[in-house]
Write an enzyme that holds these catalytic residues in place. Structure first.
Site, short mmCIF file in Angstrom:
data_model
loop_
_atom_site.label_atom_id
_atom_site.label_comp_id
_atom_site.label_asym_id
_atom_site.label_seq_id
_atom_site.Cartn_x
_atom_site.Cartn_y
_atom_site.Cartn_z
N THR A 158 7.04 1.80 15.68
CA THR A 158 8.09 2.14 17.13
C THR A 158 7.43 1.57 17.74
O THR A 158 9.01 1.11 18.96
CB THR A 158 7.74 3.45 16.65
OG1 THR A 158 8.41 4.09 15.82
CG2 THR A 158 8.72 4.35 17.97
N GLU A 200 -3.17 7.31 18.52
CA GLU A 200 -3.45 8.35 16.76
C GLU A 200 -4.48 8.67 17.40
O GLU A 200 -5.45 8.44 18.56
CB GLU A 200 -4.56 7.35 16.26
CG GLU A 200 -2.95 6.56 15.05
CD GLU A 200 -1.78 6.99 14.72
OE1 GLU A 200 -2.33 7.90 13.43
OE2 GLU A 200 -0.79 6.07 14.89
N THR A 241 0.80 -1.44 0.43
CA THR A 241 0.20 -0.31 0.37
C THR A 241 1.19 1.05 0.15
O THR A 241 1.64 0.86 0.34
CB THR A 241 -0.88 0.22 1.44
OG1 THR A 241 -0.31 0.45 2.71
CG2 THR A 241 -1.52 -1.27 1.54
N GLY A 276 3.34 -0.81 12.44
CA GLY A 276 3.20 -0.59 13.84
C GLY A 276 1.64 -0.20 14.14
O GLY A 276 0.65 -0.84 13.81
N ASP A 277 1.43 0.41 15.37
CA ASP A 277 -0.08 0.25 16.02
C ASP A 277 -0.74 1.30 15.46
O ASP A 277 -1.81 1.13 15.24
CB ASP A 277 0.25 1.33 17.46
CG ASP A 277 0.87 0.04 18.51
OD1 ASP A 277 1.05 -1.01 18.22
OD2 ASP A 277 2.07 0.42 19.02
N GLY A 278 -0.39 2.42 14.41
CA GLY A 278 -1.00 3.35 13.91
C GLY A 278 -1.49 2.33 12.34
O GLY A 278 -2.63 2.87 12.21
N THR A 279 -1.17 1.59 11.52
CA THR A 279 -1.19 1.29 10.71
C THR A 279 -2.43 -0.04 11.00
O THR A 279 -3.86 0.20 10.70
CB THR A 279 -0.52 0.00 9.97
OG1 THR A 279 0.37 1.36 8.95
CG2 THR A 279 -0.79 -0.27 8.87
N ASP A 317 -11.88 -9.40 28.67
CA ASP A 317 -12.94 -10.14 30.31
C ASP A 317 -14.16 -8.89 30.26
O ASP A 317 -14.72 -9.10 31.10
CB ASP A 317 -11.75 -9.22 31.59
CG ASP A 317 -11.93 -8.59 31.12
OD1 ASP A 317 -11.54 -7.34 30.70
OD2 ASP A 317 -11.30 -7.48 32.22
#
Length: 296
Positions: A94, A274, A42, A67-70, A216
């Site tokens: 990161t 984000e 992409t 990463g966490d953003g994607t 939970d």
């Protein structure tokens, strides 16, 4: 575990200087476990989101190298769908906080091996308005820290940039007034940060709260009153079984499945690293809403 059909997504614009190495560590391993694997490079977040939606009803698993953003953007594409394939994440960012919760190794080759030998687990996700989050929702210091991050620092220093930004933000922290309606209880007061936790890692650091559990059906909520050493000591004390959380003076802690949060001034919201939205906000947990590869 083997799959008939899979989608492998990676961002060709992110870390392109070593992307070839990342692919060589992961693709040969992943392809062994999937009979028909589609690989898409992409060029933007929008293309990644569109690819997730387009392939959601065609594949059994989506593997995201990023990463966490994607991951956050892809989850927001998949969470509203009726048919949601299994999701696996290869830590290519990161901090890679959510991969840590799932006990995915940070070494890419080992992560790929863990994915093909791993099992799918059902996990909770948070929902606010039309947005979804895996790890956390936060206002105050956490969002101000994200806003203060220097992108050049982040590129050069990685995780260290988050701590540099935090130090800068703490010196400027100003309390705000809040009201939280949590299930059937009301909490009010002043705070410098509110965190609604589904996961337990932020900026690679694990919160010392043993009750945090991503399946939970409950959020763990932290209201930080002051940015002081006394607050840090109380937070660290929560890992001890002898600590009575109702006796804490520098922070407030509770669990809830639904929240209505308002502040005396509009605050930027950080979800999974984000900046996305502002207060007030209504938040609910969606129990075991998606499946991801990992260990709990």
């Amino acid at each position: 575990m083997g799959y008939e059909r899979g989608l492998f997504l990676y961002n060709g614009n992110a870390g392109s200087d070593n992307m070839e190495q990342k692919l060589s560590q992961t693709l040969p391993v992943i392809s062994k476990a999937i009979k028909k694997l589609t690989v898409i490079q992409t060029e933007s977040i929008e293309e990644a989101k569109d690819s997730c939606k387009d392939f959601a009803d065609q594949v059994d698993i989506i593997i995201i190298l990023g990463g966490d953003g994607t991951l956050y953007e892809c989850i927001n594409s998949l969470a509203p769908l009726k048919r949601r394939p299994i999701i696996a994440v290869l830590p290519g960012g990161t901090c890679n906080d959510f991969s840590r919760i799932l006990s995915i190794p940070q070494n890419l080759y080992q992560a790929a091996e863990a994915i093909i030998s791993g099992e799918a687990v059902k996990i909770d996700i948070g929902k606010t308005s039309d947005k979804y989050f895996l790890n956390f929702w936060g206002v105050g210091l956490v969002s101000e820290t994200s806003l203060n991050i220097d992108e050049e620092q982040k590129k050069n220093f990685g995780v260290l940039s988050y701590f540099m930004s935090t130090l800068k933000t703490v010196n400027q922290a100003e309390p705000f007034t809040y009201k939280i309606v949590a299930d059937d209880k009301v909490y009010e007061g002043e705070s410098v940060m509110i965190l609604v936790l589904n996961g337990k890692f932020i900026g690679t650091r694990e919160f010392p709260i043993p009750t945090i559990n991503i399946n939970d059906g409950k959020f763990d909520v932290l209201v930080i009153k002051n940015s002081t050493l006394a607050t840090l000591r109380e937070l660290l004390s929560m890992n001890r079984p002898t600590t009575n959380t109702e006796e804490l003076t520098e922070l407030t802690y509770f669990q809830a499945s639904t929240l209505a949060i308002s502040t005396n001034q509009q605050k930027a919201v950080d979800m999974d690293g984000e900046i996305d939205g502002v207060t007030p906000a209504n938040i609910e947990i969606l129990p075991r809403h998606i499946q991801m590869i990992g260990k709990l």
